[in-house]
Scaffold this motif. Sequence first.
Motif, short mmCIF file in Angstrom:
data_model
loop_
_atom_site.label_atom_id
_atom_site.label_comp_id
_atom_site.label_asym_id
_atom_site.label_seq_id
_atom_site.Cartn_x
_atom_site.Cartn_y
_atom_site.Cartn_z
N ILE A 19 0.93 -1.13 0.09
CA ILE A 19 0.27 0.08 -0.05
C ILE A 19 0.83 1.45 -0.08
N ASN A 34 -7.37 5.89 5.52
CA ASN A 34 -7.40 5.38 4.00
C ASN A 34 -6.71 3.94 4.00
N ASP A 37 -8.63 1.10 5.23
CA ASP A 37 -9.78 0.61 4.34
C ASP A 37 -9.19 -0.23 3.19
N ILE A 38 -8.07 0.29 2.57
CA ILE A 38 -7.24 -0.50 1.63
C ILE A 38 -6.98 -1.80 1.97
N VAL A 77 -3.78 -5.26 -3.96
CA VAL A 77 -3.75 -3.77 -3.33
C VAL A 77 -4.06 -2.83 -4.43
N ALA A 80 -7.89 -2.76 -4.64
CA ALA A 80 -8.37 -2.15 -3.16
C ALA A 80 -8.29 -0.93 -3.36
N ILE A 81 -7.21 -0.10 -3.84
CA ILE A 81 -7.09 1.31 -3.95
C ILE A 81 -8.19 1.77 -4.92
N VAL A 84 -11.67 1.59 -3.03
CA VAL A 84 -11.73 2.23 -1.79
C VAL A 84 -11.77 4.05 -2.59
N ASP A 85 -10.96 4.31 -3.45
CA ASP A 85 -11.37 5.52 -4.37
C ASP A 85 -12.62 5.61 -4.80
#
Length: 98
Positions: A19, A34, A37-38, A77, A80-81, A84-85
Amino acid sequence: MSFSDSIRNYYEQMVAEEIVAQLNAAGREANTDNMADIARVALNRLPPKYIRYEVDMAFYMSPDELVMTRQRVRDGVADAIRFVDAHRRDDDLGNDIA
């Protein structure tokens, strides 16, 4: 120390490091909320691998498996980014890593 304190998911440290690497490469500043969350999204999408000691995986994993594991973490990852974004709430924008 209880027995549950002596085991952990092998992916946790790898995901945390990835991350930071991906956010830094994108010129983004990381914040704890953040990143958490990621990490949760990425870890929930990876198969759990519980270990007691880091050497456990080094001993049992072939070089090819290690390469595949690292790629799985990078992809997880990155996904996931993006997730989340895409799912930020408007009230989270002030605390975002943009």
